[in-house]
Design a protein around this motif. Structure first.
Motif, PDB file in Angstrom:
ATOM      1  N   VAL A 165       0.793  -1.115   0.041  1.00 57.79           N
ATOM      2  CA  VAL A 165      -0.054   0.065  -0.052  1.00 57.79           C
ATOM      3  C   VAL A 165       0.978   1.447   0.043  1.00 57.79           C
ATOM      4  N   GLU A 166       0.288   2.186  -0.551  1.00 59.24           N
ATOM      5  CA  GLU A 166       1.177   3.530  -0.516  1.00 59.24           C
ATOM      6  C   GLU A 166       0.595   4.709   0.170  1.00 59.24           C
ATOM      7  N   ARG A 167       0.627   4.265   1.510  1.00 62.94           N
ATOM      8  CA  ARG A 167       0.262   5.070   2.660  1.00 62.94           C
ATOM      9  C   ARG A 167       1.141   4.830   3.827  1.00 62.94           C
ATOM     10  N   PRO A 168       0.778   5.826   4.920  1.00 61.85           N
ATOM     11  CA  PRO A 168       1.735   5.615   6.238  1.00 61.85           C
ATOM     12  C   PRO A 168       1.070   4.155   6.753  1.00 61.85           C
ATOM     13  N   ALA A 169       2.021   3.617   7.553  1.00 59.09           N
ATOM     14  CA  ALA A 169       1.557   2.583   8.438  1.00 59.09           C
ATOM     15  C   ALA A 169       0.603   2.758   9.424  1.00 59.09           C
ATOM     16  N   GLY A 175       5.581   6.463   6.381  1.00 56.63           N
ATOM     17  CA  GLY A 175       5.429   5.907   5.328  1.00 56.63           C
ATOM     18  C   GLY A 175       6.813   5.309   4.653  1.00 56.63           C
ATOM     19  N   VAL A 176       6.658   4.898   3.274  1.00 50.03           N
ATOM     20  CA  VAL A 176       7.900   4.184   2.803  1.00 50.03           C
ATOM     21  C   VAL A 176       8.696   5.077   2.749  1.00 50.03           C
ATOM     22  N   ASP A 177      10.128   4.818   3.117  1.00 46.65           N
ATOM     23  CA  ASP A 177      11.480   5.458   3.075  1.00 46.65           C
ATOM     24  C   ASP A 177      11.568   6.607   3.870  1.00 46.65           C
ATOM     25  N   GLU A 178      10.802   6.878   4.941  1.00 47.79           N
ATOM     26  CA  GLU A 178      10.638   7.774   6.076  1.00 47.79           C
ATOM     27  C   GLU A 178      11.290   7.090   7.086  1.00 47.79           C
TER      28      GLU A 178
END
Length: 460
Positions: A154-158, A206-209
């Motif tokens: 998914v493209e959203r924060p965890a 999120g991803v890469d954060e």
């Protein structure tokens, strides 16, 4: 041999033993013969050295050698003569041991207390109702759904419940903490049990954060100290669960319909709850009998058991990566409350052992080889050990008598429970006599046939 016993307390006795020379002589002769075979003396063949020569060459050696043999044998004889059952190693003091005079010694030892058994017929106890709710069933079915779920990027924060892949490193004063650096680790947000503060830190990332937070380690050289933890999320996935329908039931089980699956789950939960209820019933019946009798306890035995249980808990917490302080915080207990509760449970357990041993003796309970073998196999399975290795260890280290006592105590407790009336919170009498090891209720045993023994599900 003459012996006398002085009762120092209800659980400690002092034996005074006098052994005349004629009873010492066989051990002394054997000691001289043993030494004669070990030494070389000019003019004498090995093994034929006279006692007088041995005594000139090695003054007192034979007496010292004989003493070890004599003390053990005469101590055991004195115990039997005075009907004492020791609970620990004795403290022995030799008072007199002359060349041709008697041996006199004392032995202080913790002994099994004398117990006046109260009547244990017609005991009564109560336990909570057996209840399996729709929520319990739904929780089990949902857990089964998770096993058949699929993970989708998914493209959203965890969020709580998501699966994330993370890189993590802990530092103190800018230096990486040894053993506190991982990469590509898969973790379920909200799962807990890894690092305090990790779940809270991951929510919203999120991803890469990256996210940095302060926490304390629960193991290693820096246990209890503040460290900085930097976590980077490289992947976020949510779990997609299968629909709750008949197709799911067929995929996840041998049943054709969802309703059949739920019925089976409810039955399995009921059997488990029945075993828990039976364990509670055993505890309640035993407690009701303990309230009727005063059992003096050897303080050394209580202390040893306390220390053993503390050590076992500390080992379990260490394996779980948790400190005692964190454990007490989760249990909402102070150190003082924990210690008081632990001591109470230990004293109850030790008292219960003495009481059940007394009942086993009164009922003349014995065991056969099949029962011992079955018990050892069950113990091995419970501890995750190979049964044959466990059996070998028990025999090699002389633990079999302890296992025999465990079985006899179990039989004594079974007598108590089967003779008692146990009701649940609704006033229903529990059927315990025909309870099977899997939690089902079996048919009454035929005359002369032992009912199947239900497995213990709790332990003090």
């Amino acid at each position: 041999m003459k012996s006398a016993v002085e009762t120092l307390s209800p659980t400690r006795a002092k034996l005074t033993v006098e052994v005349p020379f004629e009873e010492l002589k066989p051990s002394l002769d054997a000691a001289y013969q043993k030494i004669a075979k070990q030494i070389n003396v000019p003019g004498f063949r090995r093994g034929k050295v006279p006692p007088a020569v041995i005594e000139r060459q090695f003054p007192g050696a034979a007496r010292d050698e004989a003493l070890n043999d004599i003390l053990g044998a005469k101590y055991v004889e004195a115990l039997e003569e005075n009907n004492l059952t020791p609970l620990a190693q004795p403290e022995v003091e030799v008072l007199k041991y002359d060349d041709e005079g008697p041996l006199e010694f004392t032995a202080e030892v913790d002994v099994k207390p004398e117990i006046t058994l109260p009547s244990y017929e017609g005991l009564s106890a109560s336990v909570e109702d057996l209840a399996v709710t729709d929520e319990d069933v739904a929780e089990q079915v949902d857990a089964l759904r998770e096993r058949f779920g699929t993970l989708i990027d998914v493209e959203r924060p965890a969020q709580d419940g998501d699966f994330v892949v993370i890189d993590l490193v802990a530092t103190q004063d800018g230096e990486v903490v040894e053993g506190a650096e991982i990469a590509g680790f898969s973790y379920k947000v909200g799962n807990g049990g890894m690092i305090d503060g990790l779940d809270e830190a991951l929510v919203g990332v999120g991803v890469d954060e990256e996210k940095t937070f302060t926490t304390q380690l629960v193991s290693g050289e820096l246990v209890g100290q503040d460290v900085e933890v930097k976590v980077k999320v490289t992947q976020v996935q949510e779990q997609e669960l299968p629909e709750l329908d008949d197709d799911f039931a067929q995929e996840a089980s041998e049943f054709d319909t969802l309703e059949e699956l739920r019925t089976d789950v409810r039955e399995r939960l009921t059997r488990g709850k029945r075993l828990e209820q039976a364990a509670a019933a055993r505890d309640a019946v035993l407690e009701s009998l303990l309230e009727k009798v005063e059992i003096p306890l050897p303080e050394t035995m209580v202390t040893e058991e306390l220390n053993a249980r503390r050590a076992n808990l500390e080992q379990q917490l260490q394996y779980a990566g948790m400190t005692l302080e964190k454990y007490l915080e989760d249990e909402k207990q102070t150190q003082e409350e924990f210690e008081a509760d632990l001591e109470r449970r230990v004293r109850d357990a030790v008292a219960a052992q003495f009481l059940l041993d007394e009942i086993a003796d009164k009922e003349e309970l014995g065991i056969d080889q099949a029962e011992l073998t079955q018990h050892m196999i069950r113990r091995a399975q419970q501890s995750g050990q190979d049964p044959q290795e466990f059996v070998n260890h028990m025999f090699e280290h002389n633990h079999v008598p302890e296992l025999v006592q465990e079985i006899r105590r179990g039989k004594a407790l079974q007598i108590l429970v089967e003779g008692a009336e146990v009701k649940d919170g609704s006033g229903n009498v529990l059927e315990l006599k025909n309870l099977q090891a899997d939690g089902s209720i079996g048919e009454p045993a035929a005359e002369g046939e032992e009912p199947a023994e239900a497995e213990e599900t709790t332990e003090d």
